[in-house]
Design an enzyme around this catalytic site. Structure first.
Site, PDB file in Angstrom:
ATOM      1  N   CYS A   1      -8.553 -31.541 -31.246  1.00  0.00           N
ATOM      2  CA  CYS A   1      -8.403 -30.733 -30.143  1.00  0.00           C
ATOM      3  C   CYS A   1      -7.235 -31.011 -29.559  1.00  0.00           C
ATOM      4  CB  CYS A   1      -9.473 -30.860 -29.212  1.00  0.00           C
ATOM      5  SG  CYS A   1      -9.810 -32.632 -28.666  1.00  0.00           S
TER       6      CYS A   1
ATOM      7  N   CYS B   1      -5.093 -21.586  -9.720  1.00  0.00           N
ATOM      8  CA  CYS B   1      -5.992 -22.259 -10.424  1.00  0.00           C
ATOM      9  C   CYS B   1      -5.530 -23.028 -11.746  1.00  0.00           C
ATOM     10  CB  CYS B   1      -7.132 -21.360 -10.591  1.00  0.00           C
ATOM     11  SG  CYS B   1      -8.666 -21.769 -11.751  1.00  0.00           S
TER      12      CYS B   1
ATOM     13  N   GLU C   1     -21.372 -41.883 -32.830  1.00  0.00           N
ATOM     14  CA  GLU C   1     -20.958 -41.566 -31.672  1.00  0.00           C
ATOM     15  C   GLU C   1     -21.077 -42.640 -30.456  1.00  0.00           C
ATOM     16  OE1 GLU C   1     -20.077 -38.486 -30.001  1.00  0.00           O
ATOM     17  OE2 GLU C   1     -20.731 -39.610 -28.096  1.00  0.00           O
TER      18      GLU C   1
ATOM     19  N   CYS D   1      -7.128 -11.660 -12.767  1.00  0.00           N
ATOM     20  CA  CYS D   1      -7.771 -12.926 -11.965  1.00  0.00           C
ATOM     21  C   CYS D   1      -6.901 -12.935 -10.564  1.00  0.00           C
ATOM     22  CB  CYS D   1      -8.005 -13.938 -12.833  1.00  0.00           C
ATOM     23  SG  CYS D   1      -8.752 -15.338 -11.896  1.00  0.00           S
TER      24      CYS D   1
ATOM     25  N   TYR E   1     -17.583 -39.488 -34.581  1.00  0.00           N
ATOM     26  CA  TYR E   1     -17.343 -38.916 -33.170  1.00  0.00           C
ATOM     27  C   TYR E   1     -18.206 -37.578 -33.187  1.00  0.00           C
ATOM     28  CZ  TYR E   1     -13.070 -41.505 -33.220  1.00  0.00           C
ATOM     29  OH  TYR E   1     -11.814 -42.346 -33.391  1.00  0.00           O
TER      30      TYR E   1
ATOM     31  N   ASP F   1     -13.543 -36.098 -35.738  1.00  0.00           N
ATOM     32  CA  ASP F   1     -13.664 -35.013 -34.747  1.00  0.00           C
ATOM     33  C   ASP F   1     -13.443 -35.952 -33.098  1.00  0.00           C
ATOM     34  OD1 ASP F   1     -13.707 -32.961 -33.013  1.00  0.00           O
ATOM     35  OD2 ASP F   1     -15.728 -32.502 -33.369  1.00  0.00           O
TER      36      ASP F   1
ATOM     37  N   CYS G   1      -6.843 -21.394 -16.288  1.00  0.00           N
ATOM     38  CA  CYS G   1      -5.994 -20.314 -17.365  1.00  0.00           C
ATOM     39  C   CYS G   1      -4.734 -20.786 -17.175  1.00  0.00           C
ATOM     40  CB  CYS G   1      -6.348 -19.003 -17.165  1.00  0.00           C
ATOM     41  SG  CYS G   1      -8.020 -18.410 -17.306  1.00  0.00           S
TER      42      CYS G   1
END
Ligand code: SAH
Length: 453
Positions: free
Chosen positions: A409, A78, A334, A72, A313, A382, A81
Site C-alpha cells: 500500500c 478535510c 499476523e 463536497c 501479514y 502484505d 480526499c
C-alpha cells in the site's frame, strides 16, 4: 528569491506523491495543494525553504482540462480526499505515474514493466469502514468529522461521499443519543471527555453492520438507551461494541472491547469465502477492488496442489484462505491476536483444514518457521505502509521460494524492498497498480518476483 506573501503566476506541471501540485517559480519547486496539473494559477507563497516552497492557489487563471467542480462542501478543509477536483481518469493516471516513478527511480525497474492500473468502477461510497473523531460544532451540537490535513483539528461533517450509505443513519442515531444525554466528546489537548471515535463497519455482501464506540472510560453513561436506539433504528445492525481507549495517544482504538449487543463481530464475503471481522482486525476497506487485487495476487502466485504457501501479514487470513484450496498447506502470520483468532475461525467457517496461523512479528515468526525447516514454494507479503522488515526479506531468501508476491500500500517502501529482494536474487516479473482508495492519494500495487535461476 521567493518571499512569503508574494504572488506569482505559474502552471502546475506535476503532483507530489501526496497529490499536491508542483509548479516551478524562480528555480524553486513550489507545492500547492488541491490544484490540478495543467492549471494556470496565481500562487501566493506561504513558506520558503532552501530549494522549495509552499504556496496556495489565490486564483485560477486558466483551469486544467482535467478539472471538475468538487461535490463536497468540506473538500480542501478535510484531510480525507485529495482529489475531488479532478476527473477520475486524471487521478488514476497520477497513481500509475506514482507507482512507475517509485519502482523505476528507487527500485531500479524498467518503467515499461509496470502494467496499466486497475481503476475502480465506483469511486464513491466504497469504504466499508469509518472511524470518525467526535467533537462539538460551532453551535455546541455533537458531531463527528475528519481531521484537517496534517492536523488534529476536527472538521465536522454531515456526510462523507467515500463511505457506504449504511453509515449515515447509524451516525444520526449516535449523535441524537449523545446530544440528548450530554455525552462529552473527548478532547485530545486536555485528555478530558468520554466519546473519542465512532467506528462503523459494514459487510457489503452480507449487509451486516457493526457499531463500535471508542470511549475513554469503561462505563459509558446511558449505554442501554444507545443500544436500544441502534437496535430499533437499524435493521442491519449485527453488533454493538464498546472499545475502551484510556490512553493519551493518537492511536484510535484501545486493546479492550466489550460487546454491548450481538457477538462482537460481523461477517462478510470475499472471493466466495466468508470472513468474520472483529473491531481490532484489519479488513480491506474497498471490498470490490480487494477482490480484484486478490485475483491478481492469485494469478501471480500460480499455486499448485503439492505446494506450501506462506501468507505474511495475513490479518484475518483473507488472502491465504481464498487460495487454500489450491495448495497442500497454508501458513499465515499476523501480529494482532484478535486478527489471528478471526483467521483461525475463518478457516473453520470455510471448512479449510490445511491452514495454520501464527501470532507474532513477521520477521521473528518467519525466522522460527525457517528453523522448523518450512520450505514454502510461494510467499505472499502484505505489510503495512512501512514495508517489510529487512530480516524478513533475508529469511524469505534463505527459504528460497520460487515466487514472492508482494502486495503493497506504499509505492516507496515497495520500491525499497524490491531492491532488497533483487540483491537476494529475486527479480520483478510483473507489477500491477490497483486503485483501492479512489479520491485519496493512496494506491495499492501487486508485484510478482521470481528467483533468478
Ligand atoms: N493481508 C491482509 C492484511 C493486510 S494489512 C488483508 O489483505 O486483509 C497488514 C497487516 O499486517 C495488518 O493486519 C497488521 O496488523 C499486520 N502487521 C503489522 N505489523 C506487523 C508485524 N510486524 N508482523 C506481523 N504482522 C504485522
Amino acid at each position: 528569491m521567493l518571499r512569503k506573501n508574494d504572488i506569482y503566476e505559474a502552471e502546475i506541471i506535476d503532483y507530489t506523491a501526496e497529490g499536491s501540485g508542483i509548479c516551478k517559480i524562480d528555480g524553486f519547486a513550489v507545492f500547492v495543494p488541491s490544484v490540478a496539473v495543467g492549471d494556470k494559477l496565481r500562487v501566493r507563497i506561504l513558506k520558503v525553504a532552501k530549494s522549495y516552497a509552499f504556496g496556495k492557489a489565490e486564483e485560477i487563471v486558466e483551469a486544467s482540462p482535467s478539472r471538475i467542480s468538487s461535490d463536497c462542501p468540506v473538500f480542501g478543509k478535510c484531510g480525507g480526499c485529495t482529489f475531488r477536483h479532478i476527473r477520475y481518469d486524471a487521478e488514476v493516471a497520477f497513481k500509475q505515474k506514482r507507482v512507475t516513478d517509485a519502482l523505476s527511480r528507487i527500485g531500479g525497474l524498467d518503467p515499461g514493466l509496470i502494467e496499466p492500473i486497475v481503476g475502480a468502477d465506483m469511486p464513491s461510497c466504497y469504504r466499508n469502514k469509518v472511524q470518525m473523531p467526535v467533537t462539538k460544532d460551532s453551535s455546541g451540537i455533537i458531531k463527528a468529522g475528519f481531521f484537517a490535513p496534517r492536523s488534529h483539528r476536527i472538521i465536522p461533517l454531515d456526510d462523507c461521499m467515500l463511505q457506504c450509505k449504511a453509515f449515515a443513519p447509524a451516525m444520526e442515531i449516535i449523535f441524537a443519543w449523545a446530544n440528548t444525554y450530554g455525552i462529552v466528546p473527548y478532547d485530545e489537548a486536555t485528555h478530558t471527555g468520554v466519546l473519542r471515535h465512532i467506528y462503523l463497519r459494514y459487510g457489503e455482501k452480507t449487509h451486516e453492520l457493526m457499531v463500535c464506540i471508542v470511549s475513554k472510560v469503561r462505563q459509558l453513561r446511558h449505554e442501554k438507551q444507545l443500544v436500544e436506539a441502534l437496535v430499533s433504528g437499524l435493521p442491519e445492525l449485527k453488533t454493538v461494541v464498546l472499545n475502551i481507549n484510556p490512553d493519551k495517544t493518537n492511536v484510535i482504538v484501545g486493546k479492550e472491547c466489550h460487546n454491548l449487543y450481538g457477538e462482537g463481530y460481523i461477517t462478510d464475503e470475499l472471493c466466495g469465502k466468508r470472513f468474520r471481522i472483529s473491531p481490532l482486525s484489519f479488513y480491506q476497506v474497498n471490498r470490490t477492488q480487494a477482490e480484484r487485487l486478490y485475483k491478481i495476487a492469485s494469478d501471480f502466485a500460480a499455486l499448485k496442489r503439492n505446494e506450501t504457501l506462506l501468507d505474511m501479514y495475513c490479518g484475518t487470513g483473507t488472502i491465504g484462505l481464498t487460495m487454500a484450496d489450491q495448495v497442500k498447506s497454508l501458513i499465515g502470520v499476523e501480529i494482532i491476536p484478535q486478527a489471528i483468532e478471526d483467521a483461525r475461525k475463518n478457516a473453520l467457517m470455510n471448512g479449510i483444514t490445511n491452514a495454520e496461523f501464527i501470532c507474532g512479528d513477521a520477521a521473528e515468526a518467519i525466522s522460527a518457521l525457517n528453523k522448523r525447516g518450512i520450505l514454502p514454494d510461494c510467499v505472499i507479503v502484505d505489510p503495512p505502509r512501512k514495508g517489510c522488515d529487512g530480516v524478513l526479506i533475508d529469511t524469505v531468501a534463505l527459504m528460497d521460494p520460487t515466487r514472492v508476491v508482494y502486495v503493497s500500500c506504499d509505492p516507496a517502501t515497495l520500491a525499497r524492498d524490491v531492491k532488497l529482494f533483487s540483491a537476494k536474487g529475486y527479480s520483478v516479473q510483473r507489477a500491477v497498480p490497483v486503485d483501492l482508495f479512489p479520491r485519496t492519494c493512496h494506491v495499492e500495487t501487486v508485484v510478482l518476483m521470481s528467483h533468478n535461476i
